[in-house]
Design a protein around this motif. Structure first.
Motif, PDB file in Angstrom:
ATOM      1  N   LEU A 167      -2.441  21.163   3.223  1.00  0.00           N
ATOM      2  CA  LEU A 167      -2.894  21.043   4.609  1.00  0.00           C
ATOM      3  C   LEU A 167      -4.297  20.454   4.717  1.00  0.00           C
ATOM      4  O   LEU A 167      -4.744  20.117   5.817  1.00  0.00           O
ATOM      5  N   LEU A 168      -4.984  20.301   3.591  1.00  0.00           N
ATOM      6  CA  LEU A 168      -6.378  19.858   3.593  1.00  0.00           C
ATOM      7  C   LEU A 168      -6.530  18.358   3.359  1.00  0.00           C
ATOM      8  O   LEU A 168      -7.653  17.851   3.342  1.00  0.00           O
ATOM      9  N   PHE A 169      -5.440  17.638   3.188  1.00  0.00           N
ATOM     10  CA  PHE A 169      -5.523  16.187   3.008  1.00  0.00           C
ATOM     11  C   PHE A 169      -5.944  15.556   4.333  1.00  0.00           C
ATOM     12  O   PHE A 169      -5.322  15.790   5.370  1.00  0.00           O
ATOM     13  N   LEU A 170      -7.012  14.762   4.303  1.00  0.00           N
ATOM     14  CA  LEU A 170      -7.574  14.168   5.518  1.00  0.00           C
ATOM     15  C   LEU A 170      -7.167  12.704   5.656  1.00  0.00           C
ATOM     16  O   LEU A 170      -6.809  12.046   4.670  1.00  0.00           O
ATOM     17  N   ALA A 171      -7.259  12.200   6.875  1.00  0.00           N
ATOM     18  CA  ALA A 171      -6.967  10.782   7.115  1.00  0.00           C
ATOM     19  C   ALA A 171      -7.833   9.893   6.233  1.00  0.00           C
ATOM     20  O   ALA A 171      -7.380   8.865   5.716  1.00  0.00           O
ATOM     21  N   SER A 172      -9.081  10.298   6.019  1.00  0.00           N
ATOM     22  CA  SER A 172     -10.005   9.514   5.192  1.00  0.00           C
ATOM     23  C   SER A 172      -9.642   9.543   3.710  1.00  0.00           C
ATOM     24  O   SER A 172     -10.174   8.747   2.918  1.00  0.00           O
ATOM     25  N   ASP A 173      -8.746  10.464   3.317  1.00  0.00           N
ATOM     26  CA  ASP A 173      -8.319  10.539   1.914  1.00  0.00           C
ATOM     27  C   ASP A 173      -7.292   9.468   1.562  1.00  0.00           C
ATOM     28  O   ASP A 173      -7.032   9.223   0.377  1.00  0.00           O
ATOM     29  N   PHE A 174      -6.675   8.856   2.558  1.00  0.00           N
ATOM     30  CA  PHE A 174      -5.718   7.782   2.275  1.00  0.00           C
ATOM     31  C   PHE A 174      -6.451   6.575   1.691  1.00  0.00           C
ATOM     32  O   PHE A 174      -7.511   6.173   2.186  1.00  0.00           O
ATOM     33  N   SER A 175      -5.884   6.007   0.660  1.00  0.00           N
ATOM     34  CA  SER A 175      -6.389   4.749   0.112  1.00  0.00           C
ATOM     35  C   SER A 175      -5.568   3.600   0.685  1.00  0.00           C
ATOM     36  O   SER A 175      -4.332   3.623   0.582  1.00  0.00           O
ATOM     37  N   PRO A 176      -6.203   2.584   1.285  1.00  0.00           N
ATOM     38  CA  PRO A 176      -5.436   1.427   1.771  1.00  0.00           C
ATOM     39  C   PRO A 176      -4.590   0.792   0.682  1.00  0.00           C
ATOM     40  O   PRO A 176      -3.516   0.258   0.959  1.00  0.00           O
ATOM     41  N   GLN A 177      -5.042   0.910  -0.561  1.00  0.00           N
ATOM     42  CA  GLN A 177      -4.304   0.324  -1.675  1.00  0.00           C
ATOM     43  C   GLN A 177      -2.923   0.955  -1.819  1.00  0.00           C
ATOM     44  O   GLN A 177      -1.969   0.294  -2.239  1.00  0.00           O
ATOM     45  N   ALA A 178      -2.818   2.241  -1.453  1.00  0.00           N
ATOM     46  CA  ALA A 178      -1.523   2.923  -1.551  1.00  0.00           C
ATOM     47  C   ALA A 178      -0.476   2.231  -0.694  1.00  0.00           C
ATOM     48  O   ALA A 178       0.702   2.142  -1.069  1.00  0.00           O
ATOM     49  N   PHE A 179      -0.890   1.721   0.456  1.00  0.00           N
ATOM     50  CA  PHE A 179       0.038   1.043   1.364  1.00  0.00           C
ATOM     51  C   PHE A 179       0.235  -0.421   0.972  1.00  0.00           C
ATOM     52  O   PHE A 179       1.254  -1.022   1.295  1.00  0.00           O
ATOM     53  N   MET A 180      -0.705  -0.970   0.255  1.00  0.00           N
ATOM     54  CA  MET A 180      -0.559  -2.330  -0.247  1.00  0.00           C
ATOM     55  C   MET A 180       0.367  -2.375  -1.456  1.00  0.00           C
ATOM     56  O   MET A 180       1.047  -3.373  -1.698  1.00  0.00           O
ATOM     57  N   ASP A 181       0.412  -1.259  -2.213  1.00  0.00           N
ATOM     58  CA  ASP A 181       1.202  -1.208  -3.444  1.00  0.00           C
ATOM     59  C   ASP A 181       2.645  -0.781  -3.207  1.00  0.00           C
ATOM     60  O   ASP A 181       3.466  -0.840  -4.125  1.00  0.00           O
ATOM     61  N   ASN A 182       2.956  -0.292  -2.012  1.00  0.00           N
ATOM     62  CA  ASN A 182       4.291   0.241  -1.727  1.00  0.00           C
ATOM     63  C   ASN A 182       4.816  -0.332  -0.422  1.00  0.00           C
ATOM     64  O   ASN A 182       4.039  -0.702   0.454  1.00  0.00           O
ATOM     65  N   ASN A 183       6.143  -0.398  -0.306  1.00  0.00           N
ATOM     66  CA  ASN A 183       6.711  -0.986   0.913  1.00  0.00           C
ATOM     67  C   ASN A 183       7.530  -0.012   1.744  1.00  0.00           C
ATOM     68  O   ASN A 183       8.065  -0.382   2.784  1.00  0.00           O
TER      69      ASN A 183
END
Length: 319
Positions: free
Chosen positions: A107-123
């Motif tokens: 529950l503690l994962f924040l929006a700022s914890d997302f890496s843009p690379q994660a979305f670039m590496d996956n479809n």
């Protein structure tokens, strides 16, 4: 071309059904199960979420890595413990859950914890409703779905509703609908559909489907135990029958179904096809969902989540 699953990874303590009752530790959590299901079929998958810096978090991280799931985007924290779920089974292998959450690390994962690379590496970006239960993780999930759209990822939502995690059913209804508005592919059970219909002013299944399509959903799949899986698109509808099996444990059946469906869907997209093309090819979607039902049925024949998820070899011999 791969899958990024976001949300909770937790420990399933599975009952032996005996007296006295004892519980065995298994790695689990719906999004984590989907990532493992996808990887065991031969696809590239990653899990994104927050684990505790504790023995259970370490165990989950090791288990994900052992199943070839990329954990680069999986974080750990000392601020909360890894979530636990105690699972009892009835004579038919059907589950009842008792969650030790909140508080919990996921529950503690924040929006700022997302890496843009994660979305670039996956479809493909996949989520479930357990990451909607608290305000912060709900906002994080919607942010993730927005990032997925920005990076042209297909967005998958398995409702997977556990009402005992919610203090307010109306809030659950509102947040599930908000998530539906951000997804391309929607999977829900008949029970979950009934819950959503009960909260609608006009509780008609046809109107529910039309609302989903209006918001941009392309494919809706509805499971109902051993009964056929029904599927709907703006252009056609159909159903896929469930293989006859001896049920041992249904814990990961839905996640195996979703993992198998997304794996086959991505194979289709990798052949220079688009989701819009699939919406004109019912025979192709039928094959994708038939494969997914086999994955779900296979998972019911074994105990636990990760251990029950099939490989391609398992499915080939199962059919």
């Amino acid at each position: 071309m791969s899958l990024l699953a976001f949300g909770e990874a937790l420990i399933d303590f599975l009952s032996n059904g005996g007296t006295p009752e004892t519980f065995t530790k298994f790695p689990g959590g719906a999004p984590a199960n989907v990532a493992v299901a996808y990887a065991k079929l031969g696809g590239a998958s990653a899990f994104c979420g927050m684990l505790g810096q504790d023995m259970f978090g370490d165990y989950l991280l090791t288990s994900l890595n052992e199943h070839q799931v990329n954990t680069h985007y999986c974080l750990q924290t000392s601020r909360a413990k890894t979530a636990l779920a105690f699972v009892s089974l009835d004579a038919n292998g059907e589950r009842s859950f008792s969650f030790y959450r909140p508080p919990a690390a996921d529950l503690l994962f924040l929006a700022s914890d997302f890496s843009p690379q994660a979305f670039m590496d996956n479809n493909i970006f996949h989520v479930c409703s357990n990451s909607l239960t608290e305000e912060t993780i709900y906002e994080t999930t919607i942010h993730g779905l927005t990032l997925a759209k920005t990076h042209h990822c297909l967005r998958s939502f398995d409702v997977n509703l556990r009402l005992n995690l919610w203090n307010n059913e109306q809030l659950a209804y509102q947040r599930v609908w908000q998530c539906i508005r951000h997804c391309d592919v929607l999977k829900l059970s008949q029970e979950e559909l009934d819950f959503l219909l009960d909260s609608m002013q006009e509780p008609e299944e046809f109107l529910f489907m039309q609302q989903c399509f209006k918001h941009g959903v392309s494919i809706i799949m509805i499971s109902n135990g051993h009964l056929p899986v029904r599927y709907y698109t703006p252009n056609f509808q159909g159903e896929c029958h469930i293989p006859t099996i001896k049920v041992v444990d249904t814990t990961a059946a839905g996640d195996a179904f979703v993992g198998g469906m997304l794996f086959k869907l991505n194979q289709y997209l990798n052949n220079a096809k688009t989701l819009n093309q699939l919406l004109t090819e019912q025979s192709e979607l039928q094959l994708i969902i038939d494969f997914a039902t086999s994955c779900g049925a296979f998972a019911c024949t074994k105990k636990g989540a990760f251990p029950s998820l099939p490989s391609m070899e398992d499915i080939n011999s199962f059919n």
